[in-house]
Design a protein around this motif. Sequence first.
Motif, PDB file in Angstrom:
ATOM      1  N   ASP B 164       0.807  -1.221   0.000  1.00 28.22           N
ATOM      2  CA  ASP B 164       0.000   0.000   0.000  1.00 28.22           C
ATOM      3  C   ASP B 164       0.842   1.275   0.000  1.00 28.22           C
ATOM      4  O   ASP B 164       0.337   2.355  -0.316  1.00 28.22           O
ATOM      5  CB  ASP B 164      -0.959  -0.009   1.207  1.00 28.22           C
ATOM      6  N   TYR B 206     -10.485   4.652  -2.309  1.00 26.38           N
ATOM      7  CA  TYR B 206      -9.365   3.739  -2.581  1.00 26.38           C
ATOM      8  C   TYR B 206      -8.673   4.066  -3.903  1.00 26.38           C
ATOM      9  O   TYR B 206      -7.560   3.586  -4.168  1.00 26.38           O
ATOM     10  CB  TYR B 206      -9.844   2.278  -2.570  1.00 26.38           C
ATOM     11  N   GLN B 212      -4.356   4.175   0.293  1.00 27.98           N
ATOM     12  CA  GLN B 212      -4.470   2.716   0.425  1.00 27.98           C
ATOM     13  C   GLN B 212      -4.017   2.204   1.797  1.00 27.98           C
ATOM     14  O   GLN B 212      -4.686   1.345   2.373  1.00 27.98           O
ATOM     15  CB  GLN B 212      -3.665   2.020  -0.694  1.00 27.98           C
ATOM     16  N   LEU B 215      -6.639   3.101   4.428  1.00 31.13           N
ATOM     17  CA  LEU B 215      -7.858   2.292   4.244  1.00 31.13           C
ATOM     18  C   LEU B 215      -7.625   0.855   4.715  1.00 31.13           C
ATOM     19  O   LEU B 215      -8.507   0.251   5.327  1.00 31.13           O
ATOM     20  CB  LEU B 215      -8.283   2.298   2.764  1.00 31.13           C
ATOM     21  N   VAL B 230      -7.880  -2.288  -2.282  1.00 30.99           N
ATOM     22  CA  VAL B 230      -6.791  -1.320  -2.061  1.00 30.99           C
ATOM     23  C   VAL B 230      -5.423  -1.837  -2.538  1.00 30.99           C
ATOM     24  O   VAL B 230      -4.646  -1.087  -3.142  1.00 30.99           O
ATOM     25  CB  VAL B 230      -6.691  -0.877  -0.577  1.00 30.99           C
TER      26      VAL B 230
END
Lengths: 300, 256
Positions: B164, B206, B212, B215, B230
Amino acid sequence: MYCIETHDLCYRFSKEQSILNRINLQVPTGSIFGFLGPNGAGKTTTLRLLLGLLKKQDGSISIFGKDLAKNRINILRNTGSMIESPSLYGHLSATENLQIQQVMYQCAPSRISEVLEIVGLSHTGRKKTAQFSLGMKQRLSIAIALLHNPSLLILDEPTNGLDPNGIIEIRELLKKINAEQQITMVISSHLLSEIEKLVTHIGIINKGELLFQGTLSQLQTRQNLNAGFLFRTNNNAKALTIIMNNGWEATEQNEFLYLPTTDDLAIASLNRQMVQAGIEVYRMVQQQNDLESIFINLVK
Amino acid sequence: MNFLYCFKAEWIKKRRSLAAWLVIIGGFFTPAIITCAAIYRSEATRKALLKPDFWNKHWLASWDTIAMFLLPMGVILATSLVTQVEFKNNTWKQLHTTPQSYTRLFLAKLAVILTMLLQFLVIFSVGTYLSGILPSLIISNASWPTGAIPYQKIFSDSVFFFVDCLPIVAIQFLLSLQFKNFLVPVGGGMALWITSMVSLSWKYSYLVPFSQGALFYLKTSGRISKDLPVHEVALLYFTVITGISYILYITKKEKG
Protein backbone atom coordinates in the motif's frame (compact mmCIF):
# COMPACT_ATOMS: atom_id res chain seq x y z
CA MET A 1 44.94 8.15 -35.00
CA TYR A 2 42.37 10.24 -33.20
CA CYS A 3 41.02 9.37 -29.81
CA ILE A 4 38.07 11.72 -30.27
CA GLU A 5 36.60 12.75 -33.59
CA THR A 6 33.43 14.71 -34.12
CA HIS A 7 31.88 15.39 -37.46
CA ASP A 8 29.64 18.42 -38.03
CA LEU A 9 28.52 18.39 -34.43
CA CYS A 10 25.69 20.83 -33.84
CA TYR A 11 23.66 21.67 -30.79
CA ARG A 12 20.93 24.20 -30.17
CA PHE A 13 18.72 24.87 -27.17
CA SER A 14 16.02 26.35 -29.42
CA LYS A 15 15.63 27.14 -33.12
CA GLU A 16 17.02 30.63 -32.56
CA GLN A 17 19.71 29.73 -30.04
CA SER A 18 22.48 27.74 -31.69
CA ILE A 19 25.18 26.68 -29.22
CA LEU A 20 27.47 24.61 -31.45
CA ASN A 21 27.80 24.92 -35.17
CA ARG A 22 29.40 22.11 -37.20
CA ILE A 23 32.22 21.29 -34.79
CA ASN A 24 34.82 18.95 -36.31
CA LEU A 25 37.03 18.17 -33.39
CA GLN A 26 40.05 15.89 -33.74
CA VAL A 27 41.92 14.93 -30.58
CA PRO A 28 45.03 12.82 -31.28
CA THR A 29 45.57 9.75 -29.11
CA GLY A 30 48.04 10.40 -26.29
CA SER A 31 47.82 14.16 -26.59
CA ILE A 32 46.91 16.75 -24.00
CA PHE A 33 44.32 18.74 -25.86
CA GLY A 34 43.58 22.20 -24.51
CA PHE A 35 40.04 23.20 -25.37
CA LEU A 36 39.99 26.92 -25.16
CA GLY A 37 37.34 29.56 -25.42
CA PRO A 38 35.76 32.42 -23.50
CA ASN A 39 32.86 31.80 -21.14
CA GLY A 40 29.76 30.74 -23.07
CA ALA A 41 31.77 29.71 -26.16
CA GLY A 42 30.39 26.16 -26.16
CA LYS A 43 33.21 24.25 -24.42
CA THR A 44 31.12 22.63 -21.69
CA THR A 45 28.32 21.81 -24.14
CA THR A 46 30.85 20.06 -26.40
CA LEU A 47 32.30 18.09 -23.48
CA ARG A 48 28.85 17.14 -22.21
CA LEU A 49 27.99 15.89 -25.69
CA LEU A 50 31.21 13.85 -25.74
CA LEU A 51 30.17 12.20 -22.47
CA GLY A 52 26.60 11.57 -23.56
CA LEU A 53 25.20 13.93 -20.94
CA LEU A 54 23.42 15.86 -23.66
CA LYS A 55 21.46 14.21 -26.40
CA LYS A 56 23.23 14.71 -29.73
CA GLN A 57 21.10 16.58 -32.27
CA ASP A 58 23.20 16.65 -35.45
CA GLY A 59 26.55 15.25 -36.48
CA SER A 60 28.48 12.31 -35.12
CA ILE A 61 30.84 11.59 -32.23
CA SER A 62 33.46 8.88 -32.36
CA ILE A 63 35.63 8.01 -29.36
CA PHE A 64 38.32 5.28 -29.48
CA GLY A 65 37.15 4.78 -33.08
CA LYS A 66 33.64 3.80 -31.94
CA ASP A 67 30.38 5.63 -32.39
CA LEU A 68 29.34 7.10 -29.03
CA ALA A 69 25.64 6.59 -29.64
CA LYS A 70 26.10 2.83 -30.11
CA ASN A 71 28.95 2.19 -27.65
CA ARG A 72 28.26 4.60 -24.78
CA ILE A 73 28.89 2.13 -21.96
CA ASN A 74 32.07 0.66 -23.47
CA ILE A 75 33.45 4.13 -24.12
CA LEU A 76 32.59 5.36 -20.61
CA ARG A 77 34.34 2.33 -19.13
CA ASN A 78 37.62 3.82 -20.40
CA THR A 79 36.82 7.46 -19.82
CA GLY A 80 37.29 9.56 -16.71
CA SER A 81 35.65 12.95 -16.44
CA MET A 82 35.05 16.04 -14.42
CA ILE A 83 32.50 18.46 -15.77
CA GLU A 84 32.30 21.98 -14.33
CA SER A 85 32.14 21.99 -10.53
CA PRO A 86 33.16 18.90 -8.54
CA SER A 87 30.47 16.21 -8.15
CA LEU A 88 30.85 14.80 -4.66
CA TYR A 89 28.51 13.40 -2.03
CA GLY A 90 29.02 15.96 0.72
CA HIS A 91 27.89 13.73 3.59
CA LEU A 92 30.49 11.07 2.72
CA SER A 93 34.27 10.97 3.13
CA ALA A 94 36.75 11.00 0.25
CA THR A 95 37.21 7.23 0.56
CA GLU A 96 33.46 6.61 0.52
CA ASN A 97 33.06 8.82 -2.55
CA LEU A 98 35.73 6.77 -4.26
CA GLN A 99 34.15 3.53 -3.04
CA ILE A 100 30.97 4.39 -4.93
CA GLN A 101 32.95 4.76 -8.15
CA GLN A 102 35.09 1.69 -7.41
CA VAL A 103 31.92 -0.40 -7.17
CA MET A 104 30.47 1.15 -10.32
CA TYR A 105 33.62 0.59 -12.38
CA GLN A 106 34.50 -2.70 -10.69
CA CYS A 107 38.14 -1.77 -10.32
CA ALA A 108 40.50 -3.01 -7.59
CA PRO A 109 39.76 -1.57 -4.10
CA SER A 110 43.50 -0.85 -3.74
CA ARG A 111 43.09 1.87 -6.38
CA ILE A 112 41.27 4.01 -3.81
CA SER A 113 44.36 4.53 -1.67
CA GLU A 114 46.54 4.82 -4.79
CA VAL A 115 44.57 7.71 -6.31
CA LEU A 116 44.19 9.41 -2.93
CA GLU A 117 47.98 9.27 -2.67
CA ILE A 118 48.39 10.65 -6.21
CA VAL A 119 46.22 13.69 -5.49
CA GLY A 120 47.57 14.15 -1.96
CA LEU A 121 44.37 13.48 -0.03
CA SER A 122 45.42 10.37 1.91
CA HIS A 123 45.26 12.26 5.19
CA THR A 124 41.57 13.26 5.01
CA GLY A 125 40.27 10.18 6.88
CA ARG A 126 36.59 10.36 7.80
CA LYS A 127 36.26 14.08 7.12
CA LYS A 128 33.12 14.79 5.09
CA THR A 129 33.79 16.20 1.63
CA ALA A 130 31.31 19.02 2.33
CA GLN A 131 33.99 20.35 4.68
CA PHE A 132 36.73 20.21 2.03
CA SER A 133 38.18 23.36 0.48
CA LEU A 134 37.49 23.91 -3.22
CA GLY A 135 41.04 22.82 -4.06
CA MET A 136 40.59 19.56 -2.16
CA LYS A 137 37.27 18.96 -3.92
CA GLN A 138 38.91 19.54 -7.32
CA ARG A 139 41.69 17.10 -6.46
CA LEU A 140 39.24 14.48 -5.25
CA SER A 141 37.26 14.89 -8.47
CA ILE A 142 40.45 14.25 -10.42
CA ALA A 143 41.07 11.19 -8.24
CA ILE A 144 37.59 9.91 -9.11
CA ALA A 145 38.28 10.50 -12.80
CA LEU A 146 41.57 8.55 -12.53
CA LEU A 147 40.28 5.73 -10.33
CA HIS A 148 39.59 3.17 -13.06
CA ASN A 149 42.78 3.84 -15.06
CA PRO A 150 40.98 5.47 -18.00
CA SER A 151 42.50 5.88 -21.46
CA LEU A 152 40.78 9.22 -21.88
CA LEU A 153 40.37 12.00 -19.36
CA ILE A 154 37.90 14.82 -19.98
CA LEU A 155 38.34 17.69 -17.54
CA ASP A 156 36.25 20.82 -17.72
CA GLU A 157 38.15 23.73 -16.17
CA PRO A 158 39.95 21.54 -13.62
CA THR A 159 41.85 24.45 -12.08
CA ASN A 160 38.80 26.65 -11.61
CA GLY A 161 38.88 28.35 -8.24
CA LEU A 162 42.35 27.10 -7.35
CA ASP A 163 45.10 29.36 -6.03
CA PRO A 164 48.30 29.71 -8.14
CA ASN A 165 50.00 26.99 -6.13
CA GLY A 166 47.06 24.66 -6.64
CA ILE A 167 47.05 25.39 -10.37
CA ILE A 168 50.73 24.45 -10.63
CA GLU A 169 50.15 21.28 -8.58
CA ILE A 170 47.28 20.12 -10.77
CA ARG A 171 49.24 20.99 -13.93
CA GLU A 172 52.24 18.95 -12.81
CA LEU A 173 49.98 16.09 -11.77
CA LEU A 174 48.25 15.97 -15.15
CA LYS A 175 51.59 16.18 -17.00
CA LYS A 176 52.94 13.31 -14.93
CA ILE A 177 49.87 11.15 -15.54
CA ASN A 178 50.00 11.83 -19.27
CA ALA A 179 53.71 11.00 -19.44
CA GLU A 180 53.51 7.87 -17.31
CA GLN A 181 50.23 6.40 -18.49
CA GLN A 182 49.83 7.90 -21.98
CA ILE A 183 46.30 8.99 -21.14
CA THR A 184 44.70 11.24 -23.72
CA MET A 185 43.43 14.37 -22.01
CA VAL A 186 40.96 17.00 -23.04
CA ILE A 187 41.20 19.98 -20.73
CA SER A 188 38.99 22.97 -21.20
CA SER A 189 39.80 26.43 -19.97
CA HIS A 190 38.96 30.03 -20.71
CA LEU A 191 42.50 31.12 -19.89
CA LEU A 192 45.24 30.19 -22.35
CA SER A 193 47.97 31.19 -19.90
CA GLU A 194 46.66 28.52 -17.55
CA ILE A 195 47.03 25.61 -19.95
CA GLU A 196 49.67 26.65 -22.49
CA LYS A 197 52.38 25.10 -20.30
CA LEU A 198 50.49 21.84 -20.18
CA VAL A 199 48.98 21.06 -23.56
CA THR A 200 50.46 19.55 -26.71
CA HIS A 201 47.47 20.41 -28.89
CA ILE A 202 44.93 23.14 -28.78
CA GLY A 203 41.42 23.83 -30.01
CA ILE A 204 39.92 27.29 -29.88
CA ILE A 205 36.18 27.72 -29.87
CA ASN A 206 34.09 30.86 -29.82
CA LYS A 207 30.36 31.38 -30.21
CA GLY A 208 29.94 27.73 -31.12
CA GLU A 209 32.52 27.81 -33.95
CA LEU A 210 35.81 25.93 -33.83
CA LEU A 211 38.27 28.61 -34.91
CA PHE A 212 41.49 26.63 -34.70
CA GLN A 213 42.80 23.22 -33.82
CA GLY A 214 46.29 21.85 -34.07
CA THR A 215 49.57 21.74 -32.22
CA LEU A 216 50.86 24.63 -30.17
CA SER A 217 53.66 25.21 -32.69
CA GLN A 218 51.12 25.37 -35.52
CA LEU A 219 49.32 28.06 -33.60
CA GLN A 220 52.56 29.96 -33.04
CA THR A 221 53.46 29.68 -36.74
CA ARG A 222 50.09 31.04 -37.63
CA GLN A 223 50.65 33.98 -35.35
CA ASN A 224 54.15 34.63 -36.68
CA LEU A 225 52.60 35.06 -40.11
CA ASN A 226 50.58 37.89 -38.65
CA ALA A 227 53.42 39.44 -36.67
CA GLY A 228 54.24 43.00 -37.63
CA PHE A 229 54.79 46.59 -36.64
CA LEU A 230 52.36 49.43 -36.09
CA PHE A 231 53.35 53.03 -36.83
CA ARG A 232 51.50 56.08 -35.63
CA THR A 233 52.58 59.38 -37.16
CA ASN A 234 51.28 62.91 -37.71
CA ASN A 235 51.02 62.17 -41.45
CA ASN A 236 50.07 58.57 -42.14
CA ALA A 237 49.47 59.20 -45.86
CA LYS A 238 53.01 60.44 -46.38
CA ALA A 239 54.41 57.66 -44.19
CA LEU A 240 52.49 55.09 -46.26
CA THR A 241 54.11 56.43 -49.44
CA ILE A 242 57.57 56.02 -47.89
CA ILE A 243 56.75 52.46 -46.81
CA MET A 244 55.49 51.57 -50.30
CA ASN A 245 58.51 53.19 -51.95
CA ASN A 246 60.61 50.72 -49.94
CA GLY A 247 58.72 47.82 -51.43
CA TRP A 248 56.52 47.04 -48.42
CA GLU A 249 52.78 46.81 -48.31
CA ALA A 250 51.13 48.48 -45.37
CA THR A 251 47.51 48.80 -44.34
CA GLU A 252 45.73 51.41 -42.28
CA GLN A 253 44.31 50.18 -38.97
CA ASN A 254 42.47 52.97 -37.17
CA GLU A 255 45.16 55.61 -36.54
CA PHE A 256 47.98 53.18 -37.23
CA LEU A 257 49.80 51.85 -40.25
CA TYR A 258 50.32 48.13 -40.07
CA LEU A 259 53.51 46.75 -41.60
CA PRO A 260 53.69 42.93 -41.88
CA THR A 261 57.33 42.52 -40.84
CA THR A 262 59.36 42.48 -37.67
CA ASP A 263 62.69 42.89 -39.45
CA ASP A 264 64.72 45.28 -37.25
CA LEU A 265 66.78 46.76 -40.12
CA ALA A 266 63.74 47.51 -42.24
CA ILE A 267 61.92 49.16 -39.32
CA ALA A 268 64.98 51.28 -38.44
CA SER A 269 65.42 52.35 -42.07
CA LEU A 270 61.75 53.29 -42.48
CA ASN A 271 61.80 55.25 -39.21
CA ARG A 272 64.88 57.17 -40.34
CA GLN A 273 63.33 58.01 -43.70
CA MET A 274 60.09 59.20 -42.09
CA VAL A 275 61.96 61.49 -39.67
CA GLN A 276 64.11 62.83 -42.52
CA ALA A 277 60.93 63.57 -44.48
CA GLY A 278 59.67 65.70 -41.60
CA ILE A 279 57.12 63.17 -40.34
CA GLU A 280 56.72 63.00 -36.60
CA VAL A 281 56.66 59.36 -35.52
CA TYR A 282 54.63 59.20 -32.33
CA ARG A 283 54.65 55.50 -31.78
CA MET A 284 56.13 52.26 -33.13
CA VAL A 285 54.53 49.20 -31.62
CA GLN A 286 55.39 45.60 -32.27
CA GLN A 287 52.24 43.54 -32.75
CA GLN A 288 52.00 41.10 -29.82
CA ASN A 289 52.57 37.51 -30.84
CA ASP A 290 52.25 35.61 -27.57
CA LEU A 291 49.63 32.92 -27.39
CA GLU A 292 47.28 35.03 -25.31
CA SER A 293 47.07 37.65 -28.07
CA ILE A 294 46.52 34.96 -30.70
CA PHE A 295 43.64 33.69 -28.64
CA ILE A 296 42.24 37.18 -28.16
CA ASN A 297 42.61 37.92 -31.89
CA LEU A 298 40.86 34.70 -32.80
CA VAL A 299 37.91 35.18 -30.52
CA LYS A 300 37.55 38.93 -31.12
CA MET B 1 25.73 -8.75 -11.44
CA ASN B 2 25.95 -5.22 -12.76
CA PHE B 3 22.66 -4.39 -11.11
CA LEU B 4 24.04 -5.52 -7.75
CA TYR B 5 27.06 -3.24 -8.20
CA CYS B 6 24.73 -0.32 -8.91
CA PHE B 7 22.61 -1.24 -5.90
CA LYS B 8 25.69 -1.44 -3.69
CA ALA B 9 26.88 1.97 -4.89
CA GLU B 10 23.45 3.46 -4.19
CA TRP B 11 23.45 1.83 -0.75
CA ILE B 12 26.80 3.48 0.11
CA LYS B 13 25.30 6.87 -0.77
CA LYS B 14 22.70 6.62 1.98
CA ARG B 15 25.31 6.09 4.73
CA ARG B 16 24.87 8.67 7.49
CA SER B 17 22.18 10.38 5.44
CA LEU B 18 19.00 11.82 6.91
CA ALA B 19 16.99 9.17 5.05
CA ALA B 20 18.94 6.36 6.74
CA TRP B 21 18.34 7.88 10.18
CA LEU B 22 14.68 8.42 9.33
CA VAL B 23 14.22 4.68 8.80
CA ILE B 24 15.80 3.75 12.14
CA ILE B 25 14.28 6.56 14.23
CA GLY B 26 10.90 6.25 12.47
CA GLY B 27 10.84 2.50 13.07
CA PHE B 28 11.41 2.80 16.80
CA PHE B 29 9.48 6.04 17.38
CA THR B 30 5.94 4.69 17.91
CA PRO B 31 7.08 1.60 19.88
CA ALA B 32 9.07 3.92 22.16
CA ILE B 33 6.02 6.15 22.76
CA ILE B 34 3.85 3.09 23.39
CA THR B 35 6.39 1.70 25.85
CA CYS B 36 6.46 4.99 27.78
CA ALA B 37 2.64 5.16 27.82
CA ALA B 38 2.39 1.52 29.00
CA ILE B 39 4.82 2.19 31.85
CA TYR B 40 2.96 5.38 32.80
CA ARG B 41 -0.41 3.55 32.86
CA SER B 42 0.99 0.60 34.75
CA GLU B 43 -2.29 -0.64 36.22
CA ALA B 44 -4.00 -0.87 32.83
CA THR B 45 -0.89 -2.45 31.34
CA ARG B 46 -0.80 -5.16 34.02
CA LYS B 47 -4.37 -6.14 33.07
CA ALA B 48 -3.75 -5.93 29.33
CA LEU B 49 -0.73 -8.21 29.55
CA LEU B 50 -2.92 -10.96 30.99
CA LYS B 51 -5.38 -10.91 28.09
CA PRO B 52 -5.02 -13.67 25.46
CA ASP B 53 -5.41 -11.20 22.56
CA PHE B 54 -2.75 -8.83 23.97
CA TRP B 55 -0.42 -9.09 20.96
CA ASN B 56 -3.19 -8.59 18.46
CA LYS B 57 -4.37 -5.39 20.16
CA HIS B 58 -0.83 -4.24 20.76
CA TRP B 59 0.03 -4.71 17.08
CA LEU B 60 -3.02 -2.72 15.94
CA ALA B 61 -2.41 0.01 18.53
CA SER B 62 1.17 0.34 17.27
CA TRP B 63 -0.06 0.80 13.71
CA ASP B 64 -2.62 3.43 14.74
CA THR B 65 -0.51 6.54 14.24
CA ILE B 66 1.95 4.93 11.84
CA ALA B 67 -0.56 3.89 9.19
CA MET B 68 -2.39 7.18 8.95
CA PHE B 69 0.37 9.70 9.44
CA LEU B 70 3.94 8.69 10.20
CA LEU B 71 4.42 6.02 7.53
CA PRO B 72 3.17 8.15 4.59
CA MET B 73 5.19 11.12 5.85
CA GLY B 74 8.28 8.96 6.30
CA VAL B 75 7.95 7.44 2.84
CA ILE B 76 7.45 10.88 1.27
CA LEU B 77 10.56 12.24 2.98
CA ALA B 78 12.81 9.19 2.62
CA THR B 79 12.00 8.65 -1.07
CA SER B 80 12.59 12.30 -1.86
CA LEU B 81 15.83 12.43 0.14
CA VAL B 82 17.30 9.30 -1.44
CA THR B 83 16.39 10.34 -4.97
CA GLN B 84 17.35 13.97 -4.57
CA VAL B 85 20.85 13.17 -3.25
CA GLU B 86 22.07 13.60 -6.86
CA PHE B 87 20.50 17.04 -7.31
CA LYS B 88 21.67 18.14 -3.87
CA ASN B 89 25.28 17.18 -4.56
CA ASN B 90 25.27 18.02 -8.27
CA THR B 91 26.22 14.42 -9.03
CA TRP B 92 23.83 13.42 -11.83
CA LYS B 93 26.61 14.16 -14.34
CA GLN B 94 29.05 11.94 -12.46
CA LEU B 95 26.51 9.14 -12.14
CA HIS B 96 25.53 9.31 -15.81
CA THR B 97 29.14 9.05 -16.96
CA THR B 98 29.66 5.72 -15.20
CA PRO B 99 29.54 2.68 -17.47
CA GLN B 100 26.05 1.64 -16.45
CA SER B 101 22.84 1.64 -18.39
CA TYR B 102 20.19 4.18 -17.44
CA THR B 103 17.77 1.32 -16.74
CA ARG B 104 20.14 -0.18 -14.19
CA LEU B 105 20.70 3.17 -12.49
CA PHE B 106 16.96 3.79 -12.33
CA LEU B 107 16.15 0.37 -10.92
CA ALA B 108 19.03 0.43 -8.42
CA LYS B 109 17.83 3.72 -6.94
CA LEU B 110 14.27 2.43 -6.74
CA ALA B 111 15.44 -0.86 -5.21
CA VAL B 112 17.32 1.01 -2.46
CA ILE B 113 14.13 2.91 -1.53
CA LEU B 114 12.07 -0.30 -1.47
CA THR B 115 14.73 -2.02 0.63
CA MET B 116 14.65 0.88 3.06
CA LEU B 117 10.87 0.50 3.31
CA LEU B 118 11.33 -3.19 4.11
CA GLN B 119 13.99 -2.24 6.62
CA PHE B 120 11.53 0.14 8.26
CA LEU B 121 8.85 -2.57 8.51
CA VAL B 122 11.31 -5.01 10.09
CA ILE B 123 12.57 -2.40 12.57
CA PHE B 124 9.01 -1.41 13.38
CA SER B 125 8.00 -5.06 13.98
CA VAL B 126 11.00 -5.61 16.26
CA GLY B 127 10.21 -2.33 18.03
CA THR B 128 6.60 -3.41 18.49
CA TYR B 129 7.72 -6.72 20.01
CA LEU B 130 10.10 -4.89 22.38
CA SER B 131 7.38 -2.42 23.35
CA GLY B 132 5.22 -5.43 24.23
CA ILE B 133 7.71 -7.13 26.51
CA LEU B 134 9.58 -4.16 28.04
CA PRO B 135 6.67 -2.99 30.28
CA SER B 136 6.41 -6.49 31.78
CA LEU B 137 10.13 -6.29 32.68
CA ILE B 138 9.92 -2.75 34.04
CA ILE B 139 6.52 -2.61 35.81
CA SER B 140 6.58 -4.43 39.14
CA ASN B 141 4.30 -7.44 39.42
CA ALA B 142 3.48 -7.31 35.71
CA SER B 143 3.32 -10.66 34.00
CA TRP B 144 4.90 -11.66 30.71
CA PRO B 145 2.39 -11.32 27.83
CA THR B 146 0.42 -14.55 27.91
CA GLY B 147 -1.17 -14.55 24.44
CA ALA B 148 0.52 -16.07 21.42
CA ILE B 149 2.32 -13.74 19.05
CA PRO B 150 0.30 -13.63 15.77
CA TYR B 151 3.30 -14.08 13.48
CA GLN B 152 1.15 -14.81 10.48
CA LYS B 153 -0.85 -11.59 10.91
CA ILE B 154 2.26 -9.50 11.56
CA PHE B 155 3.83 -10.86 8.39
CA SER B 156 0.75 -10.47 6.18
CA ASP B 157 -0.09 -7.00 7.54
CA SER B 158 3.51 -5.90 6.94
CA VAL B 159 3.37 -7.20 3.35
CA PHE B 160 0.07 -5.38 2.74
CA PHE B 161 1.35 -2.13 4.25
CA PHE B 162 4.41 -2.47 2.05
CA VAL B 163 2.23 -2.90 -1.04
CA ASP B 164 0.00 0.00 0.00
CA CYS B 165 2.99 2.30 0.32
CA LEU B 166 4.13 1.58 -3.25
CA PRO B 167 2.03 4.35 -4.89
CA ILE B 168 3.64 6.87 -2.51
CA VAL B 169 7.10 5.57 -3.44
CA ALA B 170 6.31 5.69 -7.17
CA ILE B 171 4.88 9.22 -7.13
CA GLN B 172 7.62 10.62 -4.90
CA PHE B 173 10.26 8.89 -7.00
CA LEU B 174 8.87 10.37 -10.20
CA LEU B 175 8.65 13.89 -8.76
CA SER B 176 12.11 13.69 -7.18
CA LEU B 177 13.72 12.56 -10.43
CA GLN B 178 12.13 15.38 -12.38
CA PHE B 179 12.37 18.37 -10.08
CA LYS B 180 15.57 19.80 -8.70
CA ASN B 181 13.76 21.76 -6.00
CA PHE B 182 13.26 19.50 -2.97
CA LEU B 183 10.08 21.38 -2.04
CA VAL B 184 8.26 20.19 -5.19
CA PRO B 185 8.22 16.45 -4.37
CA VAL B 186 7.75 17.03 -0.65
CA GLY B 187 5.02 19.65 -1.18
CA GLY B 188 3.34 17.52 -3.84
CA GLY B 189 3.46 14.49 -1.56
CA MET B 190 1.97 16.41 1.37
CA ALA B 191 -0.82 17.76 -0.84
CA LEU B 192 -1.66 14.24 -2.05
CA TRP B 193 -1.58 12.87 1.49
CA ILE B 194 -3.98 15.59 2.73
CA THR B 195 -6.27 14.87 -0.25
CA SER B 196 -6.25 11.17 0.57
CA MET B 197 -7.12 11.84 4.24
CA VAL B 198 -9.93 14.21 3.32
CA SER B 199 -11.37 11.69 0.86
CA LEU B 200 -11.34 8.67 3.22
CA SER B 201 -15.11 8.72 3.68
CA TRP B 202 -15.77 8.90 -0.07
CA LYS B 203 -16.92 5.62 -1.60
CA TYR B 204 -14.13 5.73 -4.22
CA SER B 205 -11.47 6.83 -1.77
CA TYR B 206 -9.36 3.74 -2.58
CA LEU B 207 -8.73 5.28 -5.99
CA VAL B 208 -7.05 8.32 -4.45
CA PRO B 209 -3.27 7.79 -4.39
CA PHE B 210 -1.77 7.64 -0.87
CA SER B 211 -5.08 6.48 0.71
CA GLN B 212 -4.47 2.72 0.43
CA GLY B 213 -2.41 2.28 3.62
CA ALA B 214 -4.92 4.22 5.73
CA LEU B 215 -7.86 2.29 4.24
CA PHE B 216 -6.15 -1.04 4.88
CA TYR B 217 -5.53 -0.04 8.49
CA LEU B 218 -9.17 1.03 8.95
CA LYS B 219 -10.28 -2.30 7.51
CA THR B 220 -7.89 -4.46 9.54
CA SER B 221 -8.76 -2.62 12.77
CA GLY B 222 -12.46 -3.16 12.07
CA ARG B 223 -13.38 0.49 11.57
CA ILE B 224 -14.68 -0.09 8.06
CA SER B 225 -16.38 -3.27 6.98
CA LYS B 226 -16.48 -2.99 3.18
CA ASP B 227 -13.90 -4.96 1.22
CA LEU B 228 -12.03 -2.56 -1.04
CA PRO B 229 -9.46 -3.54 -3.68
CA VAL B 230 -6.79 -1.32 -2.06
CA HIS B 231 -3.83 -3.62 -2.66
CA GLU B 232 -4.74 -4.20 -6.29
CA VAL B 233 -5.13 -0.45 -6.85
CA ALA B 234 -1.81 0.19 -5.07
CA LEU B 235 0.00 -2.30 -7.30
CA LEU B 236 -1.63 -0.86 -10.41
CA TYR B 237 -0.64 2.70 -9.47
CA PHE B 238 2.90 1.60 -8.69
CA THR B 239 3.31 -0.20 -12.02
CA VAL B 240 1.84 2.59 -14.15
CA ILE B 241 3.55 5.49 -12.35
CA THR B 242 6.93 3.71 -12.23
CA GLY B 243 6.58 3.03 -15.97
CA ILE B 244 5.92 6.72 -16.66
CA SER B 245 8.77 7.69 -14.37
CA TYR B 246 11.15 5.37 -16.23
CA ILE B 247 10.16 6.74 -19.64
CA LEU B 248 10.59 10.33 -18.44
CA TYR B 249 13.96 9.45 -16.93
CA ILE B 250 15.51 7.73 -19.93
CA THR B 251 14.18 10.29 -22.42
CA LYS B 252 15.46 13.28 -20.47
CA LYS B 253 17.49 15.43 -22.86
CA GLU B 254 19.93 16.67 -20.26
CA LYS B 255 21.45 14.00 -18.09
CA GLY B 256 23.46 16.25 -15.82
